[in-house]
Design an enzyme around this catalytic site. Structure first.
Site, PDB file in Angstrom:
ATOM      1  N   GLU A   1       9.088  -1.729   2.706  1.00 21.37           N
ATOM      2  CA  GLU A   1       8.088  -1.028   1.900  1.00 21.37           C
ATOM      3  C   GLU A   1       8.718   0.269   1.378  1.00 21.37           C
ATOM      4  O   GLU A   1       9.132   1.118   2.168  1.00 21.37           O
ATOM      5  CB  GLU A   1       6.867  -0.708   2.763  1.00 21.37           C
ATOM      6  CG  GLU A   1       5.751  -0.063   1.970  1.00 21.37           C
ATOM      7  CD  GLU A   1       4.542   0.267   2.842  1.00 21.37           C
ATOM      8  OE1 GLU A   1       4.718   0.717   3.973  1.00 21.37           O
ATOM      9  OE2 GLU A   1       3.411   0.080   2.355  1.00 21.37           O
TER      10      GLU A   1
ATOM     11  N   GLU B   1      -4.711  -0.633   9.763  1.00 24.76           N
ATOM     12  CA  GLU B   1      -4.446  -0.940   8.344  1.00 24.76           C
ATOM     13  C   GLU B   1      -3.044  -0.418   8.064  1.00 24.76           C
ATOM     14  O   GLU B   1      -2.849   0.787   7.945  1.00 24.76           O
ATOM     15  CB  GLU B   1      -5.459  -0.224   7.444  1.00 24.76           C
ATOM     16  CG  GLU B   1      -6.907  -0.573   7.703  1.00 24.76           C
ATOM     17  CD  GLU B   1      -7.287  -1.916   7.140  1.00 24.76           C
ATOM     18  OE1 GLU B   1      -6.605  -2.401   6.219  1.00 24.76           O
ATOM     19  OE2 GLU B   1      -8.255  -2.502   7.649  1.00 24.76           O
TER      20      GLU B   1
ATOM     21  N   CYS C   1      -0.566   1.079  -0.438  1.00 24.24           N
ATOM     22  CA  CYS C   1      -0.286   0.014   0.533  1.00 24.24           C
ATOM     23  C   CYS C   1      -0.346  -1.346  -0.128  1.00 24.24           C
ATOM     24  O   CYS C   1       0.388  -2.250   0.212  1.00 24.24           O
ATOM     25  CB  CYS C   1      -1.282   0.081   1.678  1.00 24.24           C
ATOM     26  SG  CYS C   1      -2.983  -0.136   1.151  1.00 24.24           S
TER      27      CYS C   1
ATOM     28  N   LYS D   1      -8.488  12.701  12.019  1.00 23.64           N
ATOM     29  CA  LYS D   1      -7.207  13.391  11.848  1.00 23.64           C
ATOM     30  C   LYS D   1      -6.546  12.949  10.546  1.00 23.64           C
ATOM     31  O   LYS D   1      -6.044  11.854  10.420  1.00 23.64           O
ATOM     32  CB  LYS D   1      -6.232  13.117  12.995  1.00 23.64           C
ATOM     33  CG  LYS D   1      -5.124  14.172  12.936  1.00 23.64           C
ATOM     34  CD  LYS D   1      -3.766  13.730  13.425  1.00 23.64           C
ATOM     35  CE  LYS D   1      -2.809  13.114  12.470  1.00 23.64           C
ATOM     36  NZ  LYS D   1      -2.236  13.956  11.428  1.00 23.64           N
TER      37      LYS D   1
HETATM   38  P1  NAP Z   1       2.216   7.407   8.802  1.00 24.58           P
HETATM   39  O1  NAP Z   1       3.430   8.251   8.773  1.00 24.58           O
HETATM   40  O2  NAP Z   1       2.185   6.245   9.702  1.00 24.58           O
HETATM   41  O3  NAP Z   1       1.018   8.412   9.131  1.00 24.58           O
HETATM   42  C1  NAP Z   1      -0.337   7.992   9.100  1.00 24.58           C
HETATM   43  C2  NAP Z   1      -1.150   8.953   9.958  1.00 24.58           C
HETATM   44  O4  NAP Z   1      -0.765   8.821  11.323  1.00 24.58           O
HETATM   45  C3  NAP Z   1      -0.916  10.416   9.590  1.00 24.58           C
HETATM   46  O5  NAP Z   1      -2.124  11.123   9.779  1.00 24.58           O
HETATM   47  C4  NAP Z   1       0.109  10.823  10.634  1.00 24.58           C
HETATM   48  O6  NAP Z   1       0.146  12.210  10.844  1.00 24.58           O
HETATM   49  C5  NAP Z   1      -0.417  10.085  11.843  1.00 24.58           C
HETATM   50  N1  NAP Z   1       0.521   9.888  12.937  1.00 24.58           N
HETATM   51  C6  NAP Z   1       1.865   9.887  12.924  1.00 24.58           C
HETATM   52  N2  NAP Z   1       2.334   9.654  14.180  1.00 24.58           N
HETATM   53  C7  NAP Z   1       1.263   9.498  14.988  1.00 24.58           C
HETATM   54  C8  NAP Z   1       1.084   9.218  16.376  1.00 24.58           C
HETATM   55  N3  NAP Z   1       2.119   9.056  17.204  1.00 24.58           N
HETATM   56  N4  NAP Z   1      -0.170   9.121  16.861  1.00 24.58           N
HETATM   57  C9  NAP Z   1      -1.227   9.255  16.057  1.00 24.58           C
HETATM   58  N5  NAP Z   1      -1.131   9.536  14.728  1.00 24.58           N
HETATM   59  C10 NAP Z   1       0.101   9.638  14.199  1.00 24.58           C
HETATM   60  O7  NAP Z   1       1.853   6.845   7.357  1.00 24.58           O
HETATM   61  P2  NAP Z   1       1.833   7.633   6.003  1.00 24.58           P
HETATM   62  O8  NAP Z   1       3.251   7.896   5.608  1.00 24.58           O
HETATM   63  O9  NAP Z   1       0.873   8.773   6.076  1.00 24.58           O
HETATM   64  O10 NAP Z   1       1.177   6.567   5.017  1.00 24.58           O
HETATM   65  C11 NAP Z   1       1.910   5.603   4.374  1.00 24.58           C
HETATM   66  C12 NAP Z   1       1.759   4.263   5.079  1.00 24.58           C
HETATM   67  O11 NAP Z   1       0.374   3.940   5.178  1.00 24.58           O
HETATM   68  C13 NAP Z   1       2.387   3.132   4.305  1.00 24.58           C
HETATM   69  O12 NAP Z   1       3.069   2.285   5.190  1.00 24.58           O
HETATM   70  C14 NAP Z   1       1.187   2.412   3.697  1.00 24.58           C
HETATM   71  O13 NAP Z   1       1.392   1.059   3.419  1.00 24.58           O
HETATM   72  C15 NAP Z   1       0.167   2.600   4.766  1.00 24.58           C
HETATM   73  N6  NAP Z   1      -1.183   2.421   4.218  1.00 24.58           N
HETATM   74  C16 NAP Z   1      -1.865   1.285   4.550  1.00 24.58           C
HETATM   75  C17 NAP Z   1      -3.121   1.056   3.994  1.00 24.58           C
HETATM   76  C18 NAP Z   1      -3.910  -0.199   4.313  1.00 24.58           C
HETATM   77  O14 NAP Z   1      -5.083  -0.248   4.015  1.00 24.58           O
HETATM   78  N7  NAP Z   1      -3.289  -1.210   4.916  1.00 24.58           N
HETATM   79  C19 NAP Z   1      -3.674   1.993   3.108  1.00 24.58           C
HETATM   80  C20 NAP Z   1      -2.933   3.130   2.804  1.00 24.58           C
HETATM   81  C21 NAP Z   1      -1.680   3.351   3.377  1.00 24.58           C
HETATM   82  P3  NAP Z   1       1.159  13.141   9.993  1.00 24.58           P
HETATM   83  O15 NAP Z   1       1.249  12.618   8.613  1.00 24.58           O
HETATM   84  O16 NAP Z   1       0.482  14.461  10.067  1.00 24.58           O
HETATM   85  O17 NAP Z   1       2.451  13.095  10.727  1.00 24.58           O
END
Ligand code: NAP
Length: 500
Positions: free
Chosen positions: A394, A261, A295, A185
């Site tokens: 962040e 992650e 990230c 997804k």
């Molecule tokens: P996010 O809002 O947490 O979303 C990540 C994924 O989870 C998206 O596909 C999102 O779908 C989905 N999602 C949201 N709610 C969910 C739920 N209840 N159940 C299952 N899936 C759900 O994060 P983002 O804004 O896309 O990404 C930014 C974040 O990712 C930052 O905090 C960054 O630090 C972190 N990140 C971490 C790493 C690492 O390796 N540690 C690498 C890259 C990014 P939708 O977007 O379609 O709502």
């Protein structure tokens, strides 16, 4: 390159799910997919509801239980992984252009780094699984004890919007390498490259039906249905900490594991003895690559008082000179933010920084960029203390903060004063100091005198609220396999005979 962009933007796209070896018809709730550099709608996503997610999980489950993949030889799995590697490289220009169109990340980064890295993930795991074995113990007289690593089953692979292809390809490569099936997804914001990759793999008939499945839609609908599904065996998630916590809660109900992650607020420490040219170059890259939406951004920068004015001045001057614009222009260094919400969020952090006593040294405002997109001037603030929200939360944008320090113990304590623990950056030419400080930083990775280097042989992941588990090599094996023990009696002593 601009022609390529115009062509991509003109092409109508309907993004749907891929279930059991075929794309499903468009019927779910439509969600517009936006080009952040122009705000134009470039595709429509049709959201998978709980019933469609259920069909995808059922297809993955059937492929795992009765299909050939979980029992395929290592040589067969290696061949498939190498075929995927080749398929990505054959379509590298197109995938990079799509990634740039959908994320606003400059094309020179998507073409130069993200797409090659996506391909390399599959090659790496193809090589890695050929070197892996189980363990044998012979210490128990008359018995042979074996430890093997079995596939875990159906893996839900959920990725973020900031590097959609590269980060999710890492999960797919690891899951497939160890014989699992999966349901992927992507973020609803950036579904285009993974949809195209699935089409490419479908056209080449590289995998048996049902081994890889794709569901598209919002986190609240599609993501929640997938991560809470009773028939998945694990979730490998990359995204925000709060979402990770929600997914772990859903997994706990089924006593299942998840690899997380999550977010970061990584410290970059510049000591007085650092190679100052390299340290400033590295801190710039660590803050502004990927439009700062990384990230592992090392954008919480600490600099020793004796060199602080020089370093901060140079950093702020170069930040003002960054080339902001069309991500398809090869000269562009910073593209747009991903969407309006992110643009607003960043400005609220500028206001909060000013209110808490920080000084604005560069940027902080929306700007023209090109094409009316979500452009922000890259921002630098000098903070009086690590307690400020701009140093604790962040921001996920081209936004660097500077703090000044006087001694090593003090800066280590301030670097560790964070709920996150993803990466620590150390800039020094003194080896003993590098080792001493690395050992005391509470992070999953430490990078010394380098901004961004991903060695897949090492594990990547965070401590504290930056995550659980590690991606890469043995970390991915732990994530995507179940350790099984098999004890065989060869010449065992006679058993006590009950009931005689
Ligand atoms: P996010 O809002 O947490 O979303 C990540 C994924 O989870 C998206 O596909 C999102 O779908 C989905 N999602 C949201 N709610 C969910 C739920 N209840 N159940 C299952 N899936 C759900 O994060 P983002 O804004 O896309 O990404 C930014 C974040 O990712 C930052 O905090 C960054 O630090 C972190 N990140 C971490 C790493 C690492 O390796 N540690 C690498 C890259 C990014 P939708 O977007 O379609 O709502």
């Amino acid at each position: 390159m601009k022609d390529l962009r115009a062509e991509l933007a003109r092409a109508p796209r309907a993004v749907t799910s891929y279930v059991g070896g075929g794309f499903v018809a468009t019927h779910g709730a439509p969600i517009p997919v936006i080009d952040p550099s122009t705000r134009a709608v470039v595709a429509t996503l049709h959201e998978a509801d709980a019933a469609e997610v259920d069909r995808a999980v059922a297809a993955a489950s059937a492929a795992f239980e009765t299909g050939p993949w979980a029992r395929a030889s290592v040589a067969d799995r290696q061949k498939v992984l190498m075929d995927i590697h080749a398929a990505i490289l054959d379509h590298a220009d197109e995938l990079a252009a799509l990634e740039t169109l959908n994320t606003g990340i400059p094309l020179r980064q998507t073409r130069g780094m993200h797409v090659p890295r996506a391909a390399q993930n599959f090659r790496f795991f193809a090589e890695f699984i050929n070197q892996q074995g189980g363990d044998v113990y012979t210490q128990e007289p008359g018995y042979l004890s074996l430890v093997t690593y079995d596939p875990i089953g159906v893996c839900a692979l959920i990725g973020p919007w900031n590097m959609p292809l590269g980060l999710t390809a890492m999960k797919m490569a690891g899951a497939l390498a160890f014989g699992n099936t999966c349901v992927v997804k992507p973020s609803e914001i950036t579904p285009l490259t993974l949809a195209r990759l699935f089409q490419i793999l479908h056209d080449r008939a590289i995998l048996p039906d049902g081994v890889i499945n794709l569901v598209n839609g919002s986190g609240a609908v599609t993501g929640a249905a997938l991560s809470g599904h009773p028939d998945i065996d694990m979730v490998s998630f990359t995204g925000g900490t709060e979402t990770g916590a929600r997914i772990l809660t859903a997994l706990a109900r089924g006593i299942k594991g998840g690899a997380m992650e999550l977010g970061g607020k990584s410290a970059s420490i510049i000591f007085a003895d650092a190679d100052m040219g390299r340290a400033v170059d590295g801190a710039m890259l660590g803050s502004f690559m990927n439009n700062g939406q990384m990230c592992l951004a090392g954008s919480r920068i600490f600099v020793h008082r004796s060199v602080a004015d020089r370093v901060i001045d140079e950093f702020a001057t170069r930040t003002k000179a960054l080339r902001i614009g069309d991500p398809f222009d090869p000269e562009t260094e910073i593209g747009p933010m991903i969407n309006a919400a992110q643009l607003d969020r960043v400005q609220s952090y500028v206001a909060s920084g000013l209110a808490e006593g920080a000084k604005l040294l560069a940027g902080g405002k929306p700007c023209e960029g090109s094409g009316g997109g979500f452009y922000l001037e890259p921002t630098v603030m000098r903070a009086p203390s690590n307690a400020l929200a701009i140093c604790q939360e962040e921001i996920f944008a081209p936004f660097a903060t500077f703090q000044v320090f006087d001694d090593e113990d003090e800066v280590i304590a301030r670097a560790n004063d964070s709920r996150f623990g993803l990466v620590g950056y150390v800039w020094t030419q003194e080896l003993e100091r590098a080792m001493r400080v690395s050992g005391r930083l509470r992070t999953g990775t430490v990078l010394v005198n380098t901004p961004i280097l991903r060695d897949l042989r090492t594990g990547f992941g965070g401590v504290r609220q930056s995550g659980l588990g590690r991606e890469g090599a043995k970390g991915s094996r732990a994530m995507f396999t179940e350790m099984k023990s098999t004890i065989i009696a060869l010449q065992p002593p006679a058993l006590p005979r009950l009931g005689i």
